[in-house]
Design a protein around this motif. Structure first.
Motif, short mmCIF file in Angstrom:
data_model
loop_
_atom_site.label_atom_id
_atom_site.label_comp_id
_atom_site.label_asym_id
_atom_site.label_seq_id
_atom_site.Cartn_x
_atom_site.Cartn_y
_atom_site.Cartn_z
N GLN A 1 0.73 -1.12 -0.04
CA GLN A 1 -0.08 0.11 -0.15
C GLN A 1 0.76 1.39 -0.02
O GLN A 1 0.26 2.38 -0.32
N LEU A 2 2.12 1.22 0.43
CA LEU A 2 3.03 2.26 0.45
C LEU A 2 3.20 2.87 -0.87
O LEU A 2 3.51 4.08 -1.01
N THR A 3 3.03 2.22 -1.95
CA THR A 3 3.36 2.63 -3.29
C THR A 3 1.97 3.66 -3.78
O THR A 3 2.23 4.43 -4.56
N THR A 4 1.00 3.47 -2.98
CA THR A 4 -0.21 4.38 -3.45
C THR A 4 -0.74 5.15 -2.50
O THR A 4 -1.53 6.30 -2.71
N GLU A 5 -0.57 4.95 -1.07
CA GLU A 5 -1.14 5.77 -0.14
C GLU A 5 0.18 6.18 0.98
O GLU A 5 0.30 5.72 1.88
N GLN A 6 0.93 7.24 0.42
CA GLN A 6 1.81 7.68 1.37
C GLN A 6 1.47 8.00 2.77
O GLN A 6 2.13 8.02 3.66
N THR A 7 0.32 8.68 2.68
CA THR A 7 -0.25 9.24 3.77
C THR A 7 -0.53 8.22 5.13
O THR A 7 -0.64 8.56 6.18
N LYS A 8 -0.78 6.83 4.76
CA LYS A 8 -1.32 5.87 5.61
C LYS A 8 0.01 5.16 6.00
O LYS A 8 -0.04 4.30 6.41
N ARG A 9 1.32 5.55 5.37
CA ARG A 9 2.32 4.57 5.63
C ARG A 9 2.90 4.45 7.27
O ARG A 9 3.03 3.44 7.83
N GLN A 10 2.82 5.83 7.89
CA GLN A 10 3.21 5.81 9.35
C GLN A 10 2.15 5.00 10.30
O GLN A 10 2.75 4.30 11.05
N GLN A 11 0.95 5.29 9.77
CA GLN A 11 -0.01 4.57 10.76
C GLN A 11 0.08 3.01 10.78
O GLN A 11 0.16 2.32 11.76
N LEU A 12 0.39 2.49 9.49
CA LEU A 12 0.65 1.14 9.25
C LEU A 12 1.74 0.54 9.97
O LEU A 12 1.72 -0.56 10.61
N ILE A 13 3.11 1.24 9.90
CA ILE A 13 3.98 0.76 10.33
C ILE A 13 3.83 0.80 11.95
O ILE A 13 4.09 0.03 12.99
N ILE A 14 3.14 1.89 12.80
CA ILE A 14 2.98 1.94 14.18
C ILE A 14 2.08 0.97 14.64
O ILE A 14 2.24 0.19 15.54
N TYR A 15 1.13 0.63 13.88
CA TYR A 15 0.17 -0.34 14.09
C TYR A 15 0.68 -1.71 14.25
O TYR A 15 0.55 -2.64 14.80
N SER A 16 1.38 -2.21 13.12
CA SER A 16 2.35 -3.24 13.16
C SER A 16 3.29 -3.48 14.11
O SER A 16 3.35 -4.70 14.80
N LEU A 17 3.90 -2.47 14.51
CA LEU A 17 5.00 -2.31 15.71
C LEU A 17 4.17 -2.69 16.94
O LEU A 17 4.63 -3.62 17.83
N ILE A 18 3.00 -2.30 17.14
CA ILE A 18 2.04 -2.33 18.21
C ILE A 18 1.88 -3.90 18.43
O ILE A 18 1.75 -4.40 19.44
N GLY A 19 1.26 -4.16 17.15
CA GLY A 19 0.80 -5.73 17.06
C GLY A 19 1.80 -6.61 17.51
O GLY A 19 1.61 -7.61 18.20
N GLY A 20 3.19 -6.13 17.14
CA GLY A 20 4.43 -7.07 17.27
C GLY A 20 4.49 -7.13 18.79
O GLY A 20 4.88 -8.26 19.30
N VAL A 21 4.58 -5.98 19.46
CA VAL A 21 4.93 -5.99 20.87
C VAL A 21 3.67 -6.78 21.58
O VAL A 21 4.06 -7.51 22.55
N LEU A 22 2.60 -6.74 21.23
CA LEU A 22 1.43 -7.44 22.00
C LEU A 22 1.68 -9.02 21.56
O LEU A 22 1.38 -9.57 22.58
N LEU A 23 2.10 -9.00 20.65
CA LEU A 23 2.19 -10.63 20.16
C LEU A 23 3.29 -11.34 21.13
O LEU A 23 3.44 -12.23 21.62
#
Length: 723
Positions: free
Chosen positions: A472-494
């Protein structure tokens, strides 16, 4: 008569010595032999070299270039077969026959990469993988989870993700990993809300012991959205939780509501089940009349269904009849069930864990006859149970039936057969402990493997989410940071979930090891106690005091019955231990009346029901006081046992004697005796240490000299804390 008693003593002594040495004979002196084997690939039959082969006893070897190996083993040893290219294999040695291990190389990474190359819209692939996971759900948990991993990689929507985690929750629910089932059902609901999964989550909470959470889920469900079957399941689930929490009125009301829905919509299986569960609730409540009425209904309904369901209900009703001491009706129902079970066994295999086994029903019929003191009919059914259990390798039922048969022979007056059968029971206890130890090890390993699989799935889910975010980074630059943050939070929770599961596993393993150690120590305590106590009987027989020997044996049998009844418990009520204490001290005083007097004083303000104590904790200290202190005193000694309450949450048990003391007693021992350590005292120290570790310093023992005179005596102070 004297000659008969002499023969009885010799027989008992041999049994006791055999029992105390059983473990050495069974384990340490089993013959070893060399077993040969080979490790090959299952598909190509190509031999695999350099495979690690290890025996649980310590022996180690590897396969040669032809995939062959030889290793020294004993029957019952466990082989661990490891290699980097396949999953670890475990094998229990049964004989010296050649072993052929066929393995499938681990190609998970390659398969997953291949899977990612398929079109993400390939719906047929996803359905095929989910169906495969369902097929293996009850057969092979690991293989089912492997298909779930692949299905997760092929998933292309939240709905499909929800289905993946639902099936994963089903796997863990079936294999009784209820905490993991809860986690995955919750993840499934996060992806897509469905009533089916919500009901499953409520059930998983119930089975995991989270009763309040289960009630909250059930009560939040919108009943108007449920199908009739689901609504029946909801009321049944509510009734189950209320029954488990002993809220019998609400339990009956919930079951009644479910029964009404089932009757209105002709859901016949649930009508039978709910009548039966209403009866169980009334029985638990103590309303036997209503319980009997609903059991009669459920039994009649079950007879109109398939034979297996009818047998299940007959057995359940028979158990109820046993609880209310209606043994005649119980026996009749169980005999009917026996004939039905024989028919069912012709069409299907019945697992030993099922109540629908011939050995269990024969045992319960024999037990019912024994309760009626009809020993002539009890003995054949117990013997049938033992034979059937031996045939099907059901050690638990074989052990229980053998113990009951010994009791029946004893109550019938045939003491010779009672002793012979009791020795068989002791041997079976040793076999059960071996089996339980293996089961604990296998269960721990299975649980560890499932946790590893769960972590793998969590990792795959994280990888999948990261891949989607990169796409999705190739099409939606504005959502990039949110996805990374959510992924990191998910990883910590896991990671936190993985850490929590690992800590929980370690605690469970430690608890299992402690429980196994306690069982082992208790199994050593009883033979040691029996052997020491029977020395007293020998003295009466040797002195031709037949009346005293008979009286002593009568009291001794009462003591042994009480000891064996409590032998499986970590703690028993203080009142029971005091009864054992009084009876044992009475027996010792009966033998050594000219050596000491005794007094047992119990503080009248102590609430005995508020305190519990490890069984047989005090007996070794009294035994030491009599046999090593008072017995050698030149003048008549005294033994005092005081039980006082030092605080609202603590009592003290003081055992004091004015015998010769520990130093003089040690000096009197022979050189051979000095080399031997007291099994009873060593056993007690180990038990107290383990119990304090498990229950946070519940028991404290202090030993000191009793007085400063020539005969210093001994004082033992046992401090016991309330739960």
């Amino acid at each position: 008569m004297k000659l008969f008693l002499k023969h009885i003593w010799i027989f008992i002594a041999v049994c006791s010595v055999s029992n105390s040495l059983a473990q050495d004979i069974n384990f340490d002196k089993q013959p070893s032999f060399t077993v040969r084997g080979s490790v090959v690939e299952s598909d190509t039959n190509i031999p695999i070299p350099n495979v690690n082969i290890e025996v649980n006893g310590g022996a180690y070897t590897t396969t040669d270039t032809s995939g062959n190996f030889r290793i020294e083993v004993k029957k019952g040893d466990e082989l661990t077969i490891k290699h980097k290219d396949f999953e670890t294999v475990y094998y229990i040695i049964q004989s010296n026959e050649r072993i052929k291990v066929e393995v499938q190389p681990n190609k998970e990474v390659a398969e997953y990469s291949k899977l990612k190359s398929f079109s993400r819209n390939n719906n047929e692939l996803f359905k095929s993988l989910i169906d495969s996971a369902d097929v293996y759900l009850k057969k092979d948990a690991k293989k089912s989870i492997q298909f779930i991993e692949k299905a997760l990689g092929a998933s292309n929507s939240s709905k499909e993700n929800s289905e993946v985690y639902e099936v994963l929750g089903d796997v863990y629910l079936y294999w009784k990993q209820f905490d993991l089932a809860v986690s995955n059902y919750r993840i499934s609901l996060q992806n897509a809300q469905t009533n089916v999964v919500t009901l499953k989550l409520a059930k998983a909470y119930k089975l995991n012991g989270n009763y309040q959470e289960s009630l909250q889920i059930y009560n939040k469900i919108n009943k108007s959205e449920l199908t009739n079957w689901q609504l029946t399941e909801l009321y049944e689930g509510l009734g189950d939780v209320y029954l488990l929490t002993k809220d019998y009125n609400r339990s009956v009301a919930s079951y009644q509501a479910g029964l009404k829905v089932a009757k209105d919509h002709l859901i016949t299986p649930k009508v039978t089940d709910l009548n039966s569960k209403i009866a169980e609730s009334y029985a638990a409540k103590g309303d036997l009349k209503n319980a009997q009425g609903f059991f009669d209904k459920s039994l009649k309904l079950a007879n109109s269904q398939n034979k297996k369901r009818a047998v299940e209900e007959k057995i359940k009703v028979a158990d109820f009849q046993n609880n209310i001491n209606d043994y005649s009706n119980e026996i009749q129902l169980r005999k009917e069930a026996l004939n039905d079970i024989k028919t069912i066994e012709n069409d299907s295999v019945i697992d030993n864990e099922s109540p629908l086994t011939l050995q269990k029903q024969n045992y319960k019929i024999g037990n019912a006859y024994a309760q009626q003191k009809d020993y002539v009919n009890a003995i054949p059914y117990l013997e049938k149970s033992i034979a059937e259990a031996d045939k099907k390798e059901d050690l638990i039922v074989q052990k229980d039936a053998t113990r009951k048969l010994s009791d029946v022979y004893r109550d019938a007056g045939d003491y010779k057969k009672a002793l012979s059968v009791y020795q068989e029971y002791v041997d079976l206890v040793d076999k059960v402990y071996i089996k339980k130890e293996q089961e604990i090890s296998q269960a721990a390993r299975f649980s560890k493997q499932l946790v590893a699989k769960q972590n793998r799935i969590n990792s795959l889910e994280s990888d999948r989410e990261l891949s989607e975010s990169k796409y999705q980074l190739t099409t939606e630059q504005t959502k990039r940071q949110q996805l990374i943050i959510y992924s990191l939070i998910g990883g910590v929770l896991l990671l936190l979930v993985a850490a929590f599961l690992m800590v929980k596993y370690i605690k469970q393993q430690r608890l299992a090891n402690n429980l196994l150690a306690l069982k082992s120590l208790r199994s050593q305590m009883n033979p040691h106690f029996i052997f020491n106590a029977l020395n007293s009987v020998n003295s009466f027989i040797a002195s031709n005091d037949e009346r005293a020997a008979n009286k002593y044996l009568t009291d001794f049998s009462l003591l042994m019955r009480a000891v064996l009844e409590n032998s499986e418990e970590d703690f028993i009520p203080l009142e029971k231990e005091i009864e054992l204490l009084k009876l044992y001290t009475k027996l010792e005083h009966f033998r050594f009346q000219d050596k000491f007097d005794y007094d047992i004083h119990i503080d009248e303000h102590i609430s005995k029901s508020d305190f519990v104590i490890p069984p047989m904790l005090l007996q070794p200290y009294i035994e030491n006081a009599v046999w090593h202190g008072l017995r050698y005193k030149k003048t008549k000694g005294r033994l005092d046992i005081d039980i006082t309450q030092t605080s609202p949450d603590e009592i003290q048990i003081t055992i004091s004697d004015n015998g010769i003391g520990r130093e003089k007693s040690k000096a009197l021992k022979t050189q051979n005796q000095q080399k031997q350590r007291s099994k009873g005292m060593g056993n007690i120290k180990k038990r107290v240490s383990i119990l304090n570790d498990m229950y946070k310093d519940k028991v404290d023992v202090f030993i000191d000299d009793f007085q400063d005179e020539e005969d210093t005596g001994t004082k033992v102070v046992v401090t016991l804390k309330k739960d």
